[in-house]
Motif scaffolding. Structure first.
Motif, mmCIF file in Angstrom:
data_model
loop_
_atom_site.group_PDB
_atom_site.id
_atom_site.type_symbol
_atom_site.label_atom_id
_atom_site.label_comp_id
_atom_site.label_asym_id
_atom_site.label_seq_id
_atom_site.Cartn_x
_atom_site.Cartn_y
_atom_site.Cartn_z
ATOM 1 N N VAL A 1 24.466 -28.743 -14.109
ATOM 2 C CA VAL A 1 23.173 -28.250 -13.633
ATOM 3 C C VAL A 1 23.208 -26.738 -13.520
ATOM 4 O O VAL A 1 22.279 -26.030 -13.944
ATOM 5 C CB VAL A 1 22.816 -28.884 -12.276
ATOM 6 N N LEU B 1 25.025 -24.640 -15.146
ATOM 7 C CA LEU B 1 24.992 -24.049 -16.487
ATOM 8 C C LEU B 1 23.581 -24.071 -17.050
ATOM 9 O O LEU B 1 23.089 -23.075 -17.588
ATOM 10 C CB LEU B 1 25.933 -24.810 -17.421
ATOM 11 N N LEU B 2 22.924 -25.190 -16.920
ATOM 12 C CA LEU B 2 21.574 -25.311 -17.461
ATOM 13 C C LEU B 2 20.604 -24.370 -16.750
ATOM 14 O O LEU B 2 19.739 -23.752 -17.371
ATOM 15 C CB LEU B 2 21.094 -26.756 -17.341
ATOM 16 N N LEU B 3 20.773 -24.285 -15.430
ATOM 17 C CA LEU B 3 19.854 -23.437 -14.675
ATOM 18 C C LEU B 3 19.984 -21.982 -15.092
ATOM 19 O O LEU B 3 18.991 -21.274 -15.251
ATOM 20 C CB LEU B 3 20.104 -23.583 -13.173
ATOM 21 N N TYR B 4 21.195 -21.543 -15.268
ATOM 22 C CA TYR B 4 21.387 -20.177 -15.756
ATOM 23 C C TYR B 4 20.598 -19.962 -17.013
ATOM 24 O O TYR B 4 20.079 -18.901 -17.279
ATOM 25 C CB TYR B 4 22.862 -19.891 -16.030
ATOM 26 N N GLY B 5 20.516 -20.996 -17.814
ATOM 27 C CA GLY B 5 19.812 -20.867 -19.077
ATOM 28 C C GLY B 5 18.307 -20.935 -18.945
ATOM 29 O O GLY B 5 17.598 -20.144 -19.557
ATOM 30 N N ILE B 6 17.800 -21.886 -18.167
ATOM 31 C CA ILE B 6 16.348 -22.070 -18.213
ATOM 32 C C ILE B 6 15.586 -21.327 -17.118
ATOM 33 O O ILE B 6 14.385 -21.150 -17.228
ATOM 34 C CB ILE B 6 15.967 -23.570 -18.133
ATOM 35 N N LEU B 7 16.283 -20.896 -16.092
ATOM 36 C CA LEU B 7 15.548 -20.215 -15.012
ATOM 37 C C LEU B 7 15.285 -18.757 -15.369
ATOM 38 O O LEU B 7 16.077 -18.120 -16.053
ATOM 39 C CB LEU B 7 16.348 -20.290 -13.707
#
Lengths: 215, 215, 215, 215
Positions: B188, B190-196
């Motif tokens: 999560v 990792l993904l947040l760094y990407g989509i936020l």
DNA sequence: TATGAATGAGTCTTCATTCAT
DNA sequence: TATGAATGAAGACTCATTCAT
């Protein structure tokens, strides 16, 4: 769940347990009957075929799973927490119901009977919708990077984490390969944002991202 | 691929194709023989058992895959490109050799014979080593966020993308569930760094990251 | 016996050992070849068939046996010692070559191939002749009870001790049953009173009996 | 024997007949099914395996045999007649059920499955007990030569006539060979002099001998 | 409602034998 | 002389399904 002397429920319980332990091909109707302490023909009284029984077993567990998932997502307030639910629950659940749900939601092996394929599509659709809702929520809150195409993101998450319906699509290999490439580029970007140092990361990856263009 | 009168190769080719299409349990030795246009006993002249033939088929494809993968990774210069290779090639390859390689590298279903489990562990080990090398490369270049525990990252990537050996570990369910939770938190993040969005993301997630502590 | 590199002898040795250990039906040509460290086809170069190889194995051991037996009988001087040889050697020999010689000399099971039946008859004939000679010797010495029909006695001994060719005689069950009854009556008489003449017997044999001690 | 629609009995009848004719290894389950005019799988409905069916066949015939034997021995009054029963019935019976009972009671060939070995031991024990009873009876009547060790005699009769468990005893060849020698010495003595006391014997048995007439 | 009995089609595997070299 | 390769026929056993009761 196994209240009363309801034999149908008894059969279903035994079937779920055995399919989970041994998979479809390696579980015999005999074994299910033995485990349920009933006669083999009784299974055929309640279920027209082994295939049908398998689908019924999957449905029971899938309904259970979707209930848990939607409840948990609704209960979460923050976007991150909703996303977290969406990512963690399937794994936990599939872990607890392997390979029953794996068979239902994944595409391995690709040879299964039609009724299972139909179920698979149904479940994937429901997963997609749930993630789409979460993404919309994030957008409304204004915390999602607009550069992320959220539909595409949903698709990809499903394909990578719950494994996609690549294998449904028959012969159209080229189309699938293109999609795989597109997905992995996005995935690399997501990962890089996470693991790269902020200052180093930006210049290096912007270039690449621009080159390959986020759709 | 099928040149000369080498019947062993012929058998292996047919076996690979059929195991790929139908999986182990639903492919019969009869069918393989028919597809290879040889007598069934000829298969048993070259391979002691169906199981053994299956392993041989897997080995052939796995070797092919690892060759491609290491070559590609070595050819790539930038850290991002190496990581990209590592993430994309397995998917492409497994797509082309489903469920043969899936059986070899993943843990679904959990009921398989010992010789397959041994192969699985071998391949997982090789994957882990490859990713570890890539991460080391990234570290030397000073572009990896030190907060990322790279060993843990390797493990997780393998577990999520190539699917882990959760099912090996017998009864110890609690341990596995803990690891699943740990992994998804990292995922999560990792993904947040990407989509936020950058500015929104930082304050919001730092808190959470600190709370749960990156190992 | 296994001198030189004579492959035929090598095959025969391995065959004897394996047929002895596992019997005809449960010994495969493959195993014999493996044990002899030669190629399976080499066996077919020297022996037209498995059946034929079996017969050859039997012949080798049978010849060995008959040599021993006739030598021992000739060496013995007294009637009792000759009889003793005749009764003990077959058992010892068959014990050491079970079930190879058992197959050859007995009638269990009755389904064997013709060539084996021919051998059986040959060996039975030779046994009969040997016993007949011994009985004649006893008669000449005047120590056999005249009430004993010595031909009948020979037949019976063979039938009971080395087991008879009852099973050769096809359907004629009544005849065989009559003979069985006749035989057992004689056998009981023998057990109860023996074959020696009362008066001759006493002085001659007491000595010997005392020497060997009845337990 | 084959009355009613009892298919289990039908299968058993066919099995007994075919095992008798061809032996275990050379009788196929297919043939038994064909002979019983039922489907092969029906055999597996009633019997878990070929081995199991064989044992069932043996048990049926063995029970039949022991019933006959004990009845006959009890009916006989004189010692000689009891012994006569004991010696003649097995042969007659085994003749009629060759090689079914031979397999059950003898040790040829030595490679059979465990369940058969268990049965063998059971049957041998029962035979030993029967003979021991007969000998006790003879002793009580005071007509057995005290020089004969009756336990040893029982053992030997079983070993020679019904064939012994030589092959059970593993590697200990020397021990077995010694026993074989001991046995045959006793056997020669019996043949030469018999087991009856000299003085008792004469009056009692002459009568009987005259009645049945030695040829 | 529930089941015991029965089965046909198929599963993996073995094995004696042939044949080209 | 010797053998590697190839095979047809058969072997024991499994299993989803049907049917009469």
């Amino acid at each position: 769940m196994n209240t009363g002397s309801d034999k149908k429920e008894l059969i279903l319980d035994s079937a779920i347990e055995l399919f989970n332990r041994w998979g479809y091909a390696k579980t015999s109707v005999d074994e299910i009957a033995r485990a349920a302490h009933i006669a083999k023909s009784t299974i055929y009284y309640y279920f027209p075929s082994k295939e049908n029984l398998f689908i019924a077993a999957i449905e029971e567990k899938a309904e259970e799973f979707f209930n848990k998932l939607t409840t948990a997502i609704e209960a979460a307030e923050k976007f991150e927490d909703k996303l977290s639910c969406f990512l963690s629950l399937p794994i936990t659940c599939i872990f607890q119901n392997m390979p029953l749900l794996a068979n239902a939601m994944q595409q391995i092996p690709p040879d299964y009977f039609t009724s299972l394929l139909i179920k698979r599509n149904e479940y994937r659709q429901r997963m997609n919708n749930l993630l789409a809702e979460i993404m919309n929520y994030g957008k409304k809150q204004g915390i999602i990077n607009e550069k992320i195409n959220s539909e595409h993101f949903s698709e990809m998450i499903n394909d990578w984490f719950i494994m996609g319906d690549y294998w449904n699509e028959g012969d159209n290999k080229n189309r699938i390969l293109k999609r795989l490439e597109r997905d992995h580029v996005l995935m690399v970007q997501l990962l890089l944002y996470g693991i790269l140092k902020r200052d180093t990361a930006k210049p290096r990856t912007r270039k690449k991202v621009n080159k390959r263009k986020i759709q």
